[in-house]
Design a protein around this motif. Structure first.
Motif, PDB file in Angstrom:
ATOM      1  N   TYR A   1       0.818  -1.234  -0.081  1.00  0.00           N
ATOM      2  CA  TYR A   1      -0.202  -0.098  -0.030  1.00  0.00           C
ATOM      3  C   TYR A   1       0.701   1.063  -0.038  1.00  0.00           C
ATOM      4  O   TYR A   1       0.633   2.153  -0.648  1.00  0.00           O
ATOM      5  N   ASN A   2       1.816   1.291   0.800  1.00  0.00           N
ATOM      6  CA  ASN A   2       2.795   2.338   0.814  1.00  0.00           C
ATOM      7  C   ASN A   2       3.344   2.701  -0.401  1.00  0.00           C
ATOM      8  O   ASN A   2       3.532   3.934  -1.196  1.00  0.00           O
ATOM      9  N   ASN A   3       3.805   1.574  -1.276  1.00  0.00           N
ATOM     10  CA  ASN A   3       4.466   1.923  -2.371  1.00  0.00           C
ATOM     11  C   ASN A   3       3.421   2.343  -3.452  1.00  0.00           C
ATOM     12  O   ASN A   3       3.853   3.375  -4.303  1.00  0.00           O
ATOM     13  N   LYS A   4       2.212   1.756  -3.202  1.00  0.00           N
ATOM     14  CA  LYS A   4       1.191   2.421  -4.331  1.00  0.00           C
ATOM     15  C   LYS A   4       0.823   3.877  -3.945  1.00  0.00           C
ATOM     16  O   LYS A   4       0.670   4.608  -4.876  1.00  0.00           O
ATOM     17  N   GLY A   5       0.855   4.287  -2.886  1.00  0.00           N
ATOM     18  CA  GLY A   5       0.661   5.534  -2.506  1.00  0.00           C
ATOM     19  C   GLY A   5       1.801   6.370  -2.966  1.00  0.00           C
ATOM     20  O   GLY A   5       1.612   7.753  -3.379  1.00  0.00           O
ATOM     21  N   ALA A   6       2.866   6.060  -2.734  1.00  0.00           N
ATOM     22  CA  ALA A   6       4.314   6.897  -3.352  1.00  0.00           C
ATOM     23  C   ALA A   6       4.108   6.974  -4.683  1.00  0.00           C
ATOM     24  O   ALA A   6       4.433   8.004  -5.257  1.00  0.00           O
ATOM     25  N   ASP A   7       3.759   6.017  -5.586  1.00  0.00           N
ATOM     26  CA  ASP A   7       3.506   6.171  -7.016  1.00  0.00           C
ATOM     27  C   ASP A   7       2.199   7.196  -7.179  1.00  0.00           C
ATOM     28  O   ASP A   7       2.580   7.979  -8.026  1.00  0.00           O
TER      29      ASP A   7
ATOM     30  N   ALA B   1      -3.089   9.030  -3.218  1.00  0.00           N
ATOM     31  CA  ALA B   1      -2.016   8.846  -2.386  1.00  0.00           C
ATOM     32  C   ALA B   1      -2.431   8.540  -0.936  1.00  0.00           C
ATOM     33  O   ALA B   1      -2.077   7.789  -0.239  1.00  0.00           O
ATOM     34  N   TYR B   2      -3.534   9.424  -0.440  1.00  0.00           N
ATOM     35  CA  TYR B   2      -4.115   9.543   0.966  1.00  0.00           C
ATOM     36  C   TYR B   2      -4.465   7.833   1.018  1.00  0.00           C
ATOM     37  O   TYR B   2      -4.193   7.561   2.184  1.00  0.00           O
ATOM     38  N   ARG B   3      -5.323   7.470  -0.044  1.00  0.00           N
ATOM     39  CA  ARG B   3      -5.986   6.106   0.344  1.00  0.00           C
ATOM     40  C   ARG B   3      -5.062   5.200   0.687  1.00  0.00           C
ATOM     41  O   ARG B   3      -5.366   4.336   1.686  1.00  0.00           O
ATOM     42  N   TYR B   4      -4.016   5.087  -0.131  1.00  0.00           N
ATOM     43  CA  TYR B   4      -3.148   4.083   0.130  1.00  0.00           C
ATOM     44  C   TYR B   4      -2.366   4.291   1.341  1.00  0.00           C
ATOM     45  O   TYR B   4      -1.879   3.412   1.943  1.00  0.00           O
ATOM     46  N   PHE B   5      -1.668   5.518   1.606  1.00  0.00           N
ATOM     47  CA  PHE B   5      -0.956   5.834   2.616  1.00  0.00           C
ATOM     48  C   PHE B   5      -1.643   5.565   3.936  1.00  0.00           C
ATOM     49  O   PHE B   5      -1.328   4.963   4.929  1.00  0.00           O
ATOM     50  N   LYS B   6      -2.868   5.726   4.026  1.00  0.00           N
ATOM     51  CA  LYS B   6      -3.967   5.701   5.197  1.00  0.00           C
ATOM     52  C   LYS B   6      -4.259   4.142   5.409  1.00  0.00           C
ATOM     53  O   LYS B   6      -3.995   3.413   6.597  1.00  0.00           O
ATOM     54  N   ALA B   7      -4.160   3.220   4.247  1.00  0.00           N
ATOM     55  CA  ALA B   7      -4.418   1.861   4.313  1.00  0.00           C
ATOM     56  C   ALA B   7      -3.215   1.255   4.894  1.00  0.00           C
ATOM     57  O   ALA B   7      -3.328   0.203   5.539  1.00  0.00           O
ATOM     58  N   ALA B   8      -1.978   1.648   4.479  1.00  0.00           N
ATOM     59  CA  ALA B   8      -0.851   1.308   4.872  1.00  0.00           C
ATOM     60  C   ALA B   8      -0.800   1.532   6.569  1.00  0.00           C
ATOM     61  O   ALA B   8      -0.124   0.588   7.292  1.00  0.00           O
TER      62      ALA B   8
ATOM     63  N   TRP C   1       4.171   6.778   7.489  1.00  0.00           N
ATOM     64  CA  TRP C   1       3.544   7.888   8.095  1.00  0.00           C
ATOM     65  C   TRP C   1       4.560   9.182   7.502  1.00  0.00           C
ATOM     66  O   TRP C   1       4.002  10.281   7.636  1.00  0.00           O
ATOM     67  N   VAL C   2       5.843   8.914   7.395  1.00  0.00           N
ATOM     68  CA  VAL C   2       6.462   9.996   6.881  1.00  0.00           C
ATOM     69  C   VAL C   2       5.883  10.473   5.466  1.00  0.00           C
ATOM     70  O   VAL C   2       5.723  11.531   5.094  1.00  0.00           O
ATOM     71  N   ASN C   3       5.483   9.145   4.623  1.00  0.00           N
ATOM     72  CA  ASN C   3       4.928   9.735   3.298  1.00  0.00           C
ATOM     73  C   ASN C   3       3.699  10.588   3.496  1.00  0.00           C
ATOM     74  O   ASN C   3       3.412  11.511   2.578  1.00  0.00           O
ATOM     75  N   LEU C   4       2.741  10.175   4.514  1.00  0.00           N
ATOM     76  CA  LEU C   4       1.690  10.927   4.538  1.00  0.00           C
ATOM     77  C   LEU C   4       1.811  12.174   5.068  1.00  0.00           C
ATOM     78  O   LEU C   4       1.192  13.326   4.807  1.00  0.00           O
ATOM     79  N   GLY C   5       2.878  12.538   5.872  1.00  0.00           N
ATOM     80  CA  GLY C   5       3.401  13.657   6.170  1.00  0.00           C
ATOM     81  C   GLY C   5       3.691  14.524   5.073  1.00  0.00           C
ATOM     82  O   GLY C   5       3.389  15.706   4.779  1.00  0.00           O
ATOM     83  N   VAL C   6       4.420  14.063   3.971  1.00  0.00           N
ATOM     84  CA  VAL C   6       5.055  14.472   2.845  1.00  0.00           C
ATOM     85  C   VAL C   6       3.701  15.068   2.073  1.00  0.00           C
ATOM     86  O   VAL C   6       3.454  16.262   1.506  1.00  0.00           O
ATOM     87  N   LEU C   7       2.665  14.464   2.024  1.00  0.00           N
ATOM     88  CA  LEU C   7       1.388  14.574   1.280  1.00  0.00           C
ATOM     89  C   LEU C   7       0.606  15.749   1.842  1.00  0.00           C
ATOM     90  O   LEU C   7       0.359  16.552   1.366  1.00  0.00           O
TER      91      LEU C   7
END
Length: 388
Positions: free
Chosen positions: A206-212, A222-229, A240-246
């Protein structure tokens, strides 16, 4: 494989990637709902993420592929070896390694592109279907960056071990097994690894899909996948870092700060989380705190050749080949066995107009690279230099 990506933006640094992550702690602990900002992404619920059973499902063609590798007249060791050999043979027939190819098991089998996370998920699913016992492992590598779409990608890595089937209470003193690793770059050999759960790997996916999605500016996805992760595995600090970047992309600085703090709570040694925090501090007027973090990070990364390689790539992107050359030379002093360093030197010399030295470095890079696709890319660039 990939896995984690470090993205240098004006707004922050993104961690994601094709493969790995941190430790496997508190996988069942639910995150605080207050960290989530559904209000910023009203369309995020219009689609759903892949269900875990879908991620690991095999279609009929993949099942038939596994069936022909197994035989009751063979020993468990022979069946494992045959399955692994057939998977690598299948992967060798036209399959190219792509760090951004984050696919479910059935799609990985069908398509011609995959990264190491996708290949590991497919192999795990095949081993399970064959009645074997696969186990995922995280490889604890130093910070290692590659470049994608003009940005620095901070990578991680996983691999797996396949053993004969054993019941949960079985005690086995000696067994046949196979370690399976799809790393095409060989920068991750000889590092300690630790077992991680299937749940952790789902969160990585999920994290990788969110990054893509974030790279594609698809913020709701991105939010959907980071939240799922993080809902799948709340100890996955990279998510959590990626969610923060978003959140930073949307100037939701308080939410970004909460996300970075949560990442550091899960892993206080997460350097990229600290780096994101320093960038946020600098952008919000806390410059002394930001500089203190940056100074500490520079000291801790000083002996990492890939850190200097990343700085060289940044300098090239900024149009400063002299500075890039200095960084790549520092990286080379620390490690003379990484093809990416020689490739960086080649690019720096080419940017400076020294084609002779650029050709020399490309030849060295091509000699060291283990992956035929990357080797062909180096040879193509070498041919272009020779033609010019």
């Amino acid at each position: 494989m990939s896995l984690w990506i470090k993205l240098w933006f004006i707004t922050g640094v993104l961690v994601c990637g094709g493969c790995a992550t941190q430790g496997d702690r508190n996988a069942d602990a639910a995150p605080s709902a207050s960290v989530f900002r559904d209000d910023l992404f009203p369309a995020y619920m219009l689609s759903s993420v892949e269900e875990p059973q879908t991620i690991f499902a095999l279609d009929s063609d993949a099942q038939a592929f596994v069936n022909q590798t197994q035989s009751e007249v063979r020993t468990p060791r022979e069946n494992i070896r045959n399955l692994v050999n057939q998977i690598f043979d299948h992967a060798a027939l036209g399959l190219s390694y792509q760090s951004a190819a984050n696919t479910i098991a059935s799609a990985t089998f069908e398509r011609s592109q995959a990264n190491c996370l996708s290949l590991s998920i497919m192999t795990y699913a095949m081993a399970k279907y064959a009645g074997l016992s696969p186990q995922f492992y995280q490889v604890n590598i130093p910070e290692y960056w590659t470049r994608r779409e003009g940005v620095n990608l901070l990578n991680g890595h996983i691999n797996l071990r396949i053993s004969p089937y054993k019941a949960p209470n079985d005690i086995v003193f000696s067994e046949a097994y196979a370690d399976v690793d799809f790393d095409p770059q060989e920068v991750r050999n000889n590092f300690v690894r630790e077992p991680i759960s299937r749940t952790r790997v789902i969160a990585m996916f999920y994290n990788n899909k969110g990054a893509d999605a974030l790279l594609a500016n698809s913020y709701s996805d991105a939010y959907r996948y980071f939240k799922a992760a993080v809902q799948t595995d709340s100890s996955l600090s990279q998510a959590w870092v990626n969610l923060g970047v978003l959140y930073r992309r949307l100037d939701a600085n308080d939410s970004a700060l909460a996300s970075y703090q949560r990442a550091l709570k899960e892993n206080p040694q997460h350097l990229t989380a600290w780096e994101n925090l320093s960038i946020l501090y600098a952008a919000t007027g806390r410059k002394d705190e930001a500089q203190a973090i940056q100074n500490r990070l520079a000291r801790e990364r000083q002996e990492n050749p890939f850190y200097h390689t990343m700085l060289g790539e940044d300098a090239l992107a900024a149009g400063a080949p002299d500075k890039a050359l200095s960084h790549f030379r520092t990286a080379l002093r620390l490690d003379r066995h990484q093809h990416v360093i020689y490739f960086g030197l080649a690019k720096a010399y080419a940017a400076l107009g020294n084609t002779a030295k650029a050709r020399t470095q490309l030849v060295k890079a091509a000699r060291l690279v283990p992956d035929e696709n990357i080797k062909a890319r180096y040879q193509s660039k070498l041919f272009a230099l020779q033609s010019s």
